[in-house]
Design an enzyme around this catalytic site. Structure first.
Site, mmCIF file in Angstrom:
data_model
loop_
_atom_site.group_PDB
_atom_site.id
_atom_site.type_symbol
_atom_site.label_atom_id
_atom_site.label_comp_id
_atom_site.label_asym_id
_atom_site.label_seq_id
_atom_site.Cartn_x
_atom_site.Cartn_y
_atom_site.Cartn_z
ATOM 1 N N GLU A 50 0.804 2.726 3.496
ATOM 2 C CA GLU A 50 1.936 3.094 3.757
ATOM 3 C C GLU A 50 2.077 4.602 3.784
ATOM 4 O O GLU A 50 2.134 4.981 2.919
ATOM 5 C CB GLU A 50 3.043 2.504 2.871
ATOM 6 C CG GLU A 50 4.588 2.748 3.295
ATOM 7 C CD GLU A 50 5.650 2.954 2.123
ATOM 8 O OE1 GLU A 50 6.708 2.800 2.601
ATOM 9 O OE2 GLU A 50 5.252 3.414 1.229
ATOM 10 N N ASP A 62 1.287 1.921 -1.666
ATOM 11 C CA ASP A 62 2.688 2.430 -1.319
ATOM 12 C C ASP A 62 2.662 4.043 -1.583
ATOM 13 O O ASP A 62 1.783 4.563 -2.101
ATOM 14 C CB ASP A 62 3.360 1.877 -2.676
ATOM 15 C CG ASP A 62 5.026 2.199 -2.615
ATOM 16 O OD1 ASP A 62 5.501 1.851 -1.728
ATOM 17 O OD2 ASP A 62 5.516 3.001 -3.642
HETATM 18 C C1 NOJ Z 1 7.857 2.245 -0.395
HETATM 19 C C2 NOJ Z 1 8.365 0.779 -0.842
HETATM 20 O O1 NOJ Z 1 8.386 0.009 0.418
HETATM 21 C C3 NOJ Z 1 10.018 0.813 -1.133
HETATM 22 O O2 NOJ Z 1 10.326 -0.343 -1.227
HETATM 23 C C4 NOJ Z 1 9.869 1.729 -2.437
HETATM 24 O O3 NOJ Z 1 11.325 1.898 -2.790
HETATM 25 C C5 NOJ Z 1 9.271 3.141 -2.450
HETATM 26 N N1 NOJ Z 1 8.002 2.828 -1.372
HETATM 27 C C6 NOJ Z 1 8.772 3.751 -3.609
HETATM 28 O O4 NOJ Z 1 7.877 3.049 -4.404
#
Ligand code: NOJ
Length: 548
Positions: free
Chosen positions: A273, A214
């Protein structure tokens, strides 16, 4: 002689399983509820492993299932090495992994390293500790600015709206790039780094095959004083010197992670991500010495348009080559309006405004949206690389845009003063059967209300219908496995700006008509199509796979 050679070959094959995998994202709270508390759980996932195997996915990625106060749907983790009690136990997790592996399905877990929950023991300890203490050094605590420190330490902003700093009663401020309940960790702190290495091993030792990382681009920050100004939530420079995002130093962290991944056989995999400012910068996350793969959200952001799709594909295949990785493809996930709905709204529609109107303005053309979504998915599934599916898209579910305000759980709703509804509309519990309190999701109502329109889209109803979206996904995924070949793609001229045609090695062709008028189908046997084809014609907004 032969046996060891075969074993080695098998291992190599297995180590590369992710390169062209179809990964199914599970948002655990909304997938299947085994104990009737309205919340999906790990035993629910295990109970549906047969469904996932029949669907034909190679892996499941579970969004966070860890203990969490749900300030951000589970992306506020209070304990990285446990299961939220309402979702089960570690024993349930192990049973789920065992069931997945027995069904030849790999398991990917979500790692959330940029921030913890404010309920994490470390943050609680930091709150109780003195300014300047080692407990506070695990996070980003600073004195304020201005005469009495009443101004935040910097101008940094939160992704969820407002500033990225919250003040404590003792006068210090802490940094949170997301909700205040998600304090950012200090990745200059060795203890933080070591603890995540521990977490990675913890899950790998329990059979986890890979990780989704993440906000992978935000861990390394320039925390030197005075803190530099930064008022956007994306990297603004190309050379890795932005104060907050995509800094060069972040890759030292992932080099350490890679050592952990490679200490397992087969090596564990990861997908970042990472919002990087260029293809070359994204490649740094995806290289084999780093996390190994990175999401690209270009398809998810593209209009349903032949030229746009072609550019996205060409650019991303080039990038993947540059990185020494394989490309990723995504049309939907837990953070965005479902693609069946996006494609049923006028080009350029503001999704936030559409949601705030409860899906009334502009008017959603559900039929067109789903037709295009099916064509887009079939196009995506023929591409070289990994395809990431989001639960419910195989049922052709639309975004639930009219969730009542009282039901909304996403922090975005409150943080923006009820201006943005947030992401709950794609997180509504799945319908498994056409009747029952929650359409088979559980024995009672689910944690978000399901619309009546879910009944005919339930799994049980679609399994019986060869023309259903579920049947299309099942057929396509089975064929994808059979046809899967080298990661090569060759464009074939179509003579039409609305039509894309590419060929994969071995005679696998994919043709998409992005226009609305039928076009002649190229030569070949139709193996699967996203809509009815006949008389040698490909209807508008339809994809067909041909074999030759
Ligand atoms: C990306 C995640 O996909 C999202 O759902 C989340 O709110 C943010 N990162 C913060 O962790």
């Amino acid at each position: 002689m032969t046996e060891p050679v075969l074993l080695a070959a098998d291992r190599t094959l297995d180590a590369d399983w992710w390169r062209q995998a179809c990964v199914y994202q599970i948002y655990p709270r909304s997938f299947a509820d085994s104990d009737g508390n309205g919340i999906g759980d790990l035993a629910g996932v295990t109970s549906r492993m047969g469904y996932l195997a029949d669907l034909g996915v190679d892996a499941i990625w579970l969004s966070p299932f860890y203990p969490s106060a749900l300030a951000d749907g589970g992306y506020d983790v209070a304990d990285y090495r446990d299961v939220a009690p309402e979702l089960g136990t570690l024993a349930d997790f192990e049973a789920m992994v065992e069931a997945a592996h027995a069904a030849a399905i790999k398991v990917i877990v979500d790692i959330v390293p940029n921030h913890t929950s404010n309920l994490h023991p470390w943050f609680q300890e930091a709150l109780a500790a003195e300014p300047g203490s080692p407990a506070r050094d695990r996070y980003i605590f600073r004195d304020g600015t201005g005469a009495d420190g009443a101004e935040p330490p910097s101008d940094w902003i939160s992704h969820f709206g407002g500033r990225a700093w919250t003040r404590l009663p003792d006068g210090q401020w802490y940094c949170h790039l997301f909700a205040p309940e998600q304090p950012d960790l200090n990745w200059d702190n060795r203890e933080v780094r070591d603890d995540f290495l521990h977490t990675l091993r913890f899950w790998a030792d329990r059979g986890v095959d890979g990780y989704r990382v993440d906000v992978a681009h935000a861990l390394a920050k320039d925390l030197s004083e005075p803190l530099r100004s930064k008022t956007t939530v994306l990297p603004d420079v190309l050379d890795g010197t932005d104060p907050l995002f995509d800094r060069n130093e972040v890759h030292d962290i992932y080099a350490e992670w890679r050592e952990v991944f490679n200490s397992y056989d087969p090596p564990r995999t990861a997908v970042a991500e990472a919002f990087a400012p260029s293809a070359a910068r994204r490649a740094l996350y995806a290289r084999p010495t780093g996390l190994g793969q990175a999401f690209n959200f270009d398809l998810l952001q593209a209009d349903f348009d032949a030229a746009a799709y072609r550019t996205v594909v060409t650019d991303n295949l080039d990038q993947a080559l540059l990185a020494g990785s394989s490309s990723t493809w995504v049309l939907s996930n837990h953070d965005v309006v479902r693609h069946s709905s996006r494609y049923g709204l006028p080009v350029g529609a503001d999704y936030a405004e559409w949601l705030i109107s409860d899906g009334r303005e502009p008017v959603l053309d559900e039929v067109t949206g789903l037709r295009r979504a099916r064509a887009a998915t079939l196009f995506m599934l023929a591409l070289p690389g990994s395809a990431y599916l989001y639960q419910g898209e195989e049922l052709g579910l639309h975004e639930v845009a009219d969730l009542p305000a009282a039901a909304l759980q996403d922090p975005i709703w409150l943080r923006t003063g009820n201006i943005l509804k947030g992401r709950d509309g794609c997180r509504v519990p799945l319908p498994w059967s056409s009747d029952g309190d929650s359409y088979g999701f559980g024995s009672g109502a689910g944690w978000l209300p399901q619309p009546a329109g879910f009944a005919p889209l339930a799994v049980s109803a679609q399994l019986a219908d060869p023309g259903s979206t579920l049947s299309l996904y099942r057929r396509a995924l089975r064929l994808r496995r059979e046809l899967r070949v080298d990661e090569a793609l060759e464009w074939v001229a179509t003579g039409s700006p609305d039509m894309l045609h590419f060929a994969r090695p071995g005679g696998w062709h994919c043709v998409t008509n992005f226009g609305t008028e039928p076009v002649p189908l190229p030569a070949g046997q139709v193996a699967v199509a996203s809509g009815p084809v006949g008389d040698g014609m490909l209807p508008g907004e339809t994809t067909a796979w041909l074999t030759r």
